[in-house]
Motif scaffolding. Sequence first.
Motif, PDB file in Angstrom:
ATOM      1  N   UNK A  78      -0.581  10.885   2.007  1.00  0.00           N
ATOM      2  CA  UNK A  78      -1.273  10.591   0.750  1.00  0.00           C
ATOM      3  C   UNK A  78      -0.828  11.558  -0.348  1.00  0.00           C
ATOM      4  N   UNK A  79      -0.561  12.798   0.014  1.00  0.00           N
ATOM      5  CA  UNK A  79      -0.156  13.797  -0.988  1.00  0.00           C
ATOM      6  C   UNK A  79       1.180  13.468  -1.639  1.00  0.00           C
ATOM      7  N   UNK A  80       1.977  12.576  -1.024  1.00  0.00           N
ATOM      8  CA  UNK A  80       3.267  12.174  -1.589  1.00  0.00           C
ATOM      9  C   UNK A  80       3.170  10.943  -2.483  1.00  0.00           C
ATOM     10  N   UNK A  81       1.949  10.405  -2.656  1.00  0.00           N
ATOM     11  CA  UNK A  81       1.741   9.186  -3.437  1.00  0.00           C
ATOM     12  C   UNK A  81       1.128   9.499  -4.791  1.00  0.00           C
ATOM     13  N   UNK A  82       1.499   8.689  -5.780  1.00  0.00           N
ATOM     14  CA  UNK A  82       0.952   8.793  -7.127  1.00  0.00           C
ATOM     15  C   UNK A  82       0.112   7.540  -7.373  1.00  0.00           C
ATOM     16  N   UNK A  83      -1.138   7.734  -7.755  1.00  0.00           N
ATOM     17  CA  UNK A  83      -2.037   6.622  -8.043  1.00  0.00           C
ATOM     18  C   UNK A  83      -1.594   5.914  -9.314  1.00  0.00           C
ATOM     19  N   UNK A  84      -1.534   4.572  -9.281  1.00  0.00           N
ATOM     20  CA  UNK A  84      -1.188   3.762 -10.446  1.00  0.00           C
ATOM     21  C   UNK A  84      -2.444   3.068 -10.988  1.00  0.00           C
TER      22      UNK A  84
END
Length: 71
Positions: free
Chosen positions: A49-55
Amino acid sequence: MEHKIEEGDTVKLNIDNSPNMSIEKVSGKNATCIWFDKNQRFNKEEFLIEDLVFIRKKEQAKGGIGFGKTN
């Protein structure tokens, strides 16, 4: 405040040229993402999850025929 990533949200990887992906499942510190690549092939992979950016937050269906309709 940072958004808590949930199933159905749209995200991308924290790298250039990452495709937008949908969260299929969240499990602890990992999220299973699904997306179609530029050749319209279906992809599914698990990421931290830490590697993902919320859109954006998952969109709620507004009735009609299709996913999310309840009667």
